[in-house]
Scaffold this active site. Structure first.
Site, PDB file in Angstrom:
ATOM      1  CB  THR A   1      -0.916   0.040   1.241  1.00 48.22           C
ATOM      2  OG1 THR A   1      -0.054   0.034   2.387  1.00 48.22           O
ATOM      3  CG2 THR A   1      -1.859  -1.134   1.289  1.00 48.22           C
TER       4      THR A   1
ATOM      5  CB  SER B   1      -3.409  -0.411   6.718  1.00 49.67           C
ATOM      6  OG  SER B   1      -3.033   0.457   5.678  1.00 49.67           O
TER       7      SER B   1
ATOM      8  CD  GLN C   1       8.004   0.292   9.427  1.00 51.25           C
ATOM      9  OE1 GLN C   1       7.946   0.961   8.399  1.00 51.25           O
ATOM     10  NE2 GLN C   1       7.958   0.856  10.613  1.00 51.25           N
TER      11      GLN C   1
ATOM     12  CE  LYS D   1      16.665   0.743   2.403  1.00 49.06           C
ATOM     13  NZ  LYS D   1      16.063   1.276   1.174  1.00 49.06           N
TER      14      LYS D   1
ATOM     15  N   PRO E   1      18.375  12.515   5.351  1.00 53.20           N
ATOM     16  CG  PRO E   1      16.172  13.299   5.426  1.00 53.20           C
ATOM     17  CD  PRO E   1      17.276  12.785   6.302  1.00 53.20           C
TER      18      PRO E   1
HETATM   19  P1  NDP Z   1       6.032   3.797   2.677  1.00 56.87           P
HETATM   20  O1  NDP Z   1       6.409   4.810   3.717  1.00 56.87           O
HETATM   21  O2  NDP Z   1       5.094   4.242   1.629  1.00 56.87           O
HETATM   22  O3  NDP Z   1       5.455   2.537   3.505  1.00 56.87           O
HETATM   23  C1  NDP Z   1       5.171   1.304   2.915  1.00 56.87           C
HETATM   24  C2  NDP Z   1       4.143   0.563   3.754  1.00 56.87           C
HETATM   25  O4  NDP Z   1       4.730   0.104   4.971  1.00 56.87           O
HETATM   26  C3  NDP Z   1       2.957   1.366   4.212  1.00 56.87           C
HETATM   27  O5  NDP Z   1       2.029   1.553   3.179  1.00 56.87           O
HETATM   28  C4  NDP Z   1       2.428   0.512   5.360  1.00 56.87           C
HETATM   29  O6  NDP Z   1       1.586  -0.552   4.886  1.00 56.87           O
HETATM   30  C5  NDP Z   1       3.707  -0.115   5.910  1.00 56.87           C
HETATM   31  N1  NDP Z   1       4.060   0.538   7.173  1.00 56.87           N
HETATM   32  C6  NDP Z   1       4.154   1.865   7.437  1.00 56.87           C
HETATM   33  N2  NDP Z   1       4.456   2.083   8.743  1.00 56.87           N
HETATM   34  C7  NDP Z   1       4.576   0.872   9.304  1.00 56.87           C
HETATM   35  C8  NDP Z   1       4.861   0.426  10.631  1.00 56.87           C
HETATM   36  N3  NDP Z   1       5.103   1.283  11.624  1.00 56.87           N
HETATM   37  N4  NDP Z   1       4.915  -0.912  10.849  1.00 56.87           N
HETATM   38  C9  NDP Z   1       4.677  -1.786   9.854  1.00 56.87           C
HETATM   39  N5  NDP Z   1       4.379  -1.426   8.571  1.00 56.87           N
HETATM   40  C10 NDP Z   1       4.337  -0.123   8.323  1.00 56.87           C
HETATM   41  O7  NDP Z   1       7.337   3.176   1.988  1.00 56.87           O
HETATM   42  P2  NDP Z   1       8.198   3.789   0.785  1.00 56.87           P
HETATM   43  O8  NDP Z   1       7.538   3.384  -0.504  1.00 56.87           O
HETATM   44  O9  NDP Z   1       8.478   5.240   1.033  1.00 56.87           O
HETATM   45  O10 NDP Z   1       9.575   2.984   0.967  1.00 56.87           O
HETATM   46  C11 NDP Z   1       9.800   1.710   0.421  1.00 56.87           C
HETATM   47  C12 NDP Z   1      11.283   1.559   0.105  1.00 56.87           C
HETATM   48  O11 NDP Z   1      11.666   2.553  -0.833  1.00 56.87           O
HETATM   49  C13 NDP Z   1      12.220   1.749   1.324  1.00 56.87           C
HETATM   50  O12 NDP Z   1      13.245   0.787   1.244  1.00 56.87           O
HETATM   51  C14 NDP Z   1      12.792   3.146   1.130  1.00 56.87           C
HETATM   52  O13 NDP Z   1      14.075   3.289   1.713  1.00 56.87           O
HETATM   53  C15 NDP Z   1      12.853   3.242  -0.372  1.00 56.87           C
HETATM   54  N6  NDP Z   1      12.799   4.622  -0.924  1.00 56.87           N
HETATM   55  C16 NDP Z   1      13.578   4.895  -2.007  1.00 56.87           C
HETATM   56  C17 NDP Z   1      13.535   6.136  -2.625  1.00 56.87           C
HETATM   57  C18 NDP Z   1      14.358   6.373  -3.852  1.00 56.87           C
HETATM   58  O14 NDP Z   1      14.324   7.481  -4.409  1.00 56.87           O
HETATM   59  N7  NDP Z   1      15.094   5.396  -4.337  1.00 56.87           N
HETATM   60  C19 NDP Z   1      12.672   7.216  -2.119  1.00 56.87           C
HETATM   61  C20 NDP Z   1      11.830   6.800  -1.003  1.00 56.87           C
HETATM   62  C21 NDP Z   1      11.909   5.548  -0.437  1.00 56.87           C
HETATM   63  P3  NDP Z   1       0.179  -0.924   5.561  1.00 56.87           P
HETATM   64  O15 NDP Z   1      -0.435   0.344   6.053  1.00 56.87           O
HETATM   65  O16 NDP Z   1      -0.574  -1.539   4.422  1.00 56.87           O
HETATM   66  O17 NDP Z   1       0.481  -1.914   6.632  1.00 56.87           O
END
Ligand code: NDP
Length: 318
Positions: free
Chosen positions: A18, A44, A89, A134, A261
């Site tokens: 999501t 969620s 996470q 990672k 950042p």
């Molecule tokens: P999100 O912040 O959108 O989160 C992904 C999902 O994780 C959420 O939709 C939620 O799913 C679940 N989640 C959120 N909080 C929690 C919690 N406290 N405990 C458990 N599950 C949780 O993720 P991103 O898409 O931003 O990041 C995904 C990857 O992409 C990461 O590895 C990040 O480092 C990387 N990234 C890379 C970028 C780039 O430019 N290359 C830029 C940004 C991120 P639900 O509510 O369905 O449980």
């Protein structure tokens, strides 16, 4: 024919489906005809998106990564596991790995990497600590001998176009440039990252490989990006440079996790960490793998911003 049939039959379970990038993976998986499972927390806040996924045919599994038995049960239903969980996470993925070991049937695991190629880059300490988490997951997967594909997706295109150019603030005349603005960074459109992730996850050639999304024409410097945007909008922006020294100082003085950042900006936009190393050995560059697929160019991404700008997003660091 045989391979295509097998790929289409792969059942894919996505953690973080999501999320910002995960949602593109879910949509691509469904589009490519895979039975697609989304693991999401019972509380969620992405209710509308979950309903949308359901209406597209996805199977929703509600649970938490701490629920070991539920995880094992879900994993036994599928072939491929993709985690797009957010950075805070990342270490929770060890729980997914434990369940994968018990389930014993998973043919491929893709952990939540999707950024700079962490085994090829060294960065300022706050970003190093981020990457170390990672890397720890990668090493644990290798050690457990779970089949994997590790993806370096480089910069999410819309995410960084929003960050660098502020297109959603049309009255803003000023653009911040990190360092000289001449280092190249690789920007890939989020929809393409979703689609290529599913393609490589199901591609037998990508078994136990690091795959880097680096189409050569998507490597642009900040100054080139600004100039492209100026041509498209007919505006001239005032460029304010923040020196490398200032960025390094910020990385040392800002509290954790705000120091992450700026350290990422340093690696990617001052040092050119997504574009400055040769891809060799067993590592694969993705853009020529599939003749029927191509990455959108930076120019095409900017056209999307002109017509229907994607919303700014901000990754979670805590
Ligand atoms: P999100 O912040 O959108 O989160 C992904 C999902 O994780 C959420 O939709 C939620 O799913 C679940 N989640 C959120 N909080 C929690 C919690 N406290 N405990 C458990 N599950 C949780 O993720 P991103 O898409 O931003 O990041 C995904 C990857 O992409 C990461 O590895 C990040 O480092 C990387 N990234 C890379 C970028 C780039 O430019 N290359 C830029 C940004 C991120 P639900 O509510 O369905 O449980």
């Amino acid at each position: 024919m045989g391979i295509t049939m097998k790929q289409n039959e792969s059942k894919i379970l996505i953690f973080g489906g999501t999320g910002y990038i995960g949602s593109h993976m879910v949509k691509a998986s469904i589009k490519l005809g895979h039975p697609t499972y989304v693991f999401t927390r019972p509380d969620s806040d992405k209710k509308d998106l979950i309903r949308e996924f359901q209406s597209m045919g996805a199977i929703i599994i509600k649970g938490r990564v701490e629920e070991h038995d539920k995880l094992v049960e879900a994993l036994r239903e599928v072939d491929i596991v993709i985690s797009a969980l957010a950075y805070p996470q990342v270490l929770d993925q060890l729980k997914i790995l434990e369940a994968i070991k018990i389930a014993g049937n998973i043919k491929r695991f893709l952990p939540s990497d999707f950024g700079v190629e962490e085994d090829r880059v060294s960065a300022l300490p706050p970003f190093e600590a981020f990457l170390d988490k990672k890397r720890r997951i990668r090493r644990a997967i290798e050690e457990a001998k779970i089949p994997y594909t590790f993806i370096s997706a480089n910069c999410y295109g819309s995410y960084f176009i929003n960050y660098l150019l502020n297109p959603s603030h049309p009255n803003k005349q000023e653009i911040t440039v990190y360092g000289s603005g001449e280092a190249k960074a690789v920007l890939n459109y989020e929809q393409d990252i979703g689609m290529y992730t599913i393609k490589v996850a199901t591609d037998p050639r990508m078994h136990n490989r690091i795959v880097i999304f680096r189409p050569s024409e998507n490597a642009v410097s900040q100054l080139e990006l600004i100039s492209l945007w100026e041509k498209k909008t007919g505006k001239i922006f005032k460029k304010t440079h923040i020196s490398e020294e200032e960025i390094v100082t910020l990385s040392q003085t800002l509290p954790d996790p705000q120091n992450i950042p700026v350290s990422i900006l340093h690696s990617v936009f001052v040092k050119g960490a997504t574009a400055d190393f040769e891809i060799g050995g067993d590592d694969v560059e993705a853009s020529s793998l599939y003749p029927d697929l191509k990455f959108s160019t930076v120019d095409e991404m900017l056209d999307v911003f002109l017509k229907n700008p994607p919303k700014p997003a901000s990754a979670a660091f805590e």
